[in-house]
Design an enzyme around this catalytic site. Structure first.
Site, PDB file in Angstrom:
ATOM      1  N   CYS A  93      43.237  46.213  52.467  1.00  0.00           N
ATOM      2  CA  CYS A  93      41.795  46.073  52.276  1.00  0.00           C
ATOM      3  C   CYS A  93      41.029  46.274  53.591  1.00  0.00           C
ATOM      4  O   CYS A  93      40.971  47.392  54.087  1.00  0.00           O
ATOM      5  CB  CYS A  93      41.509  44.739  51.601  1.00  0.00           C
ATOM      6  SG  CYS A  93      39.988  44.767  50.667  1.00  0.00           S
ATOM      7  N   HIS A 188      44.939  43.659  47.384  1.00  0.00           N
ATOM      8  CA  HIS A 188      45.566  42.508  48.059  1.00  0.00           C
ATOM      9  C   HIS A 188      46.921  42.136  47.455  1.00  0.00           C
ATOM     10  O   HIS A 188      47.010  41.187  46.681  1.00  0.00           O
ATOM     11  CB  HIS A 188      44.629  41.297  47.954  1.00  0.00           C
ATOM     12  CG  HIS A 188      43.437  41.374  48.839  1.00  0.00           C
ATOM     13  ND1 HIS A 188      43.338  40.684  50.024  1.00  0.00           N
ATOM     14  CD2 HIS A 188      42.295  42.075  48.716  1.00  0.00           C
ATOM     15  CE1 HIS A 188      42.172  40.950  50.597  1.00  0.00           C
ATOM     16  NE2 HIS A 188      41.523  41.791  49.821  1.00  0.00           N
ATOM     17  N   GLU A 190      49.228  40.475  48.665  1.00  0.00           N
ATOM     18  CA  GLU A 190      49.669  39.126  49.068  1.00  0.00           C
ATOM     19  C   GLU A 190      49.201  38.037  48.108  1.00  0.00           C
ATOM     20  O   GLU A 190      49.690  36.915  48.179  1.00  0.00           O
ATOM     21  CB  GLU A 190      49.204  38.820  50.506  1.00  0.00           C
ATOM     22  CG  GLU A 190      47.730  38.511  50.683  1.00  0.00           C
ATOM     23  CD  GLU A 190      46.820  39.736  50.617  1.00  0.00           C
ATOM     24  OE1 GLU A 190      47.304  40.844  50.306  1.00  0.00           O
ATOM     25  OE2 GLU A 190      45.614  39.572  50.843  1.00  0.00           O
TER      26      GLU A 190
HETATM   27  N1  GLN Z   1      34.534  44.467  52.146  1.00  0.00           N
HETATM   28  C1  GLN Z   1      35.381  44.156  53.253  1.00  0.00           C
HETATM   29  C2  GLN Z   1      35.114  45.083  54.428  1.00  0.00           C
HETATM   30  O1  GLN Z   1      34.378  45.995  54.334  1.00  0.00           O
HETATM   31  C3  GLN Z   1      36.838  44.223  52.872  1.00  0.00           C
HETATM   32  C4  GLN Z   1      37.143  43.158  51.848  1.00  0.00           C
HETATM   33  C5  GLN Z   1      38.539  42.648  51.886  1.00  0.00           C
HETATM   34  O2  GLN Z   1      39.296  42.833  52.835  1.00  0.00           O
HETATM   35  N2  GLN Z   1      38.892  41.913  50.844  1.00  0.00           N
HETATM   36  O3  GLN Z   1      35.643  44.902  55.470  1.00  0.00           O
END
Ligand code: GLN
Length: 210
Positions: A93, A188, A190
């Site tokens: 992410c 995610h 995890e």
């Molecule tokens: N929206 C976040 C970003 O731009 C990422 C979100 C996340 O890691 N769950 O960094």
């Protein structure tokens, strides 16, 4: 015969500047136990802590915050150096955003590791679908679908040469990629309770360590 060789313990760091690093540490330990691989998983914050690592996970969180702290803690250049040396790194992410060479709506001046030959779009799923769960087909993990949690995740908008697409949504949006020793997931793993992505990363680390 005891197959455990303590000298070959894999040392894996989870970047712990911000975000859900605790969940990764737990998932990683569980995944390693399941595979019978000896690991030392540790939260890392300082450049001195990455010297002897065999692999690093950059967790989800806020990529702007993690990026700023990475610069503040003097980690940006050492991490880029490790990537050049072929150290396996997995970004989930926000971690995937930090690994990308290009982001089309990063905050101005947002520090990145800028290492993976991909372009990502932050918060790609808009307000309706900011967070959602879905079953993904991920052929490298086997036939069973992987239940993926997207939490204000990015999308991979373009991949360059050398980048393998590991998973897409039904509409073709790319959400998991690999480029050599770099792995990126827009969701995610995890928090899914499914250890297969952690297994996959551990095997990359193992194969690089030899
Ligand atoms: N929206 C976040 C970003 O731009 C990422 C979100 C996340 O890691 N769950 O960094």
């Amino acid at each position: 015969m005891n197959s455990k060789n303590y000298n070959s313990k894999l040392r894996i760091g989870v970047l712990a500047l911000q975000g859900d690093f605790e969940a990764h540490l737990k998932a990683l330990q569980k995944a390693a136990d399941q595979l019978g691989i000896e690991i030392e998983a540790k939260a890392i914050k300082l450049p001195a802590q990455i010297d002897d690592l065999d692999g690093i996970i950059i967790p989800g969180g806020e990529s702007t915050t993690i990026g700023k702290l990475m610069v503040l803690f003097g980690l940006q250049e050492p991490l880029q150096q490790k990537i050049r040396e072929g150290l396996p790194i997995w970004g989930t992410c926000a971690g995937l955003i930090l690994l990308a060479k290009e982001t089309d709506n990063a905050m101005e001046g947002q520090p990145l590791l800028a290492s993976m030959n991909i372009r990502v779009r932050r918060n790609a799923f808009g307000s309706q679908r900011e967070s959602f769960e879905t079953d993904l087909s991920v052929p490298v993990l086997g036939e069973a679908p992987f239940h993926a949690f997207f939490i204000r995740g990015p999308a991979v908008e373009a991949v360059g040469p050398g980048v393998e697409t590991l998973a897409t949504l039904d509409d073709g949006t790319i959400v998991a990629v690999r480029e050599g020793t770099l792995l990126g997931t827009a969701f995610h793993p995890e928090v899914s309770g499914d250890p297969r992505f952690h297994h996959y990363f551990l095997r990359i680390v193992q194969s690089v360590k030899g």
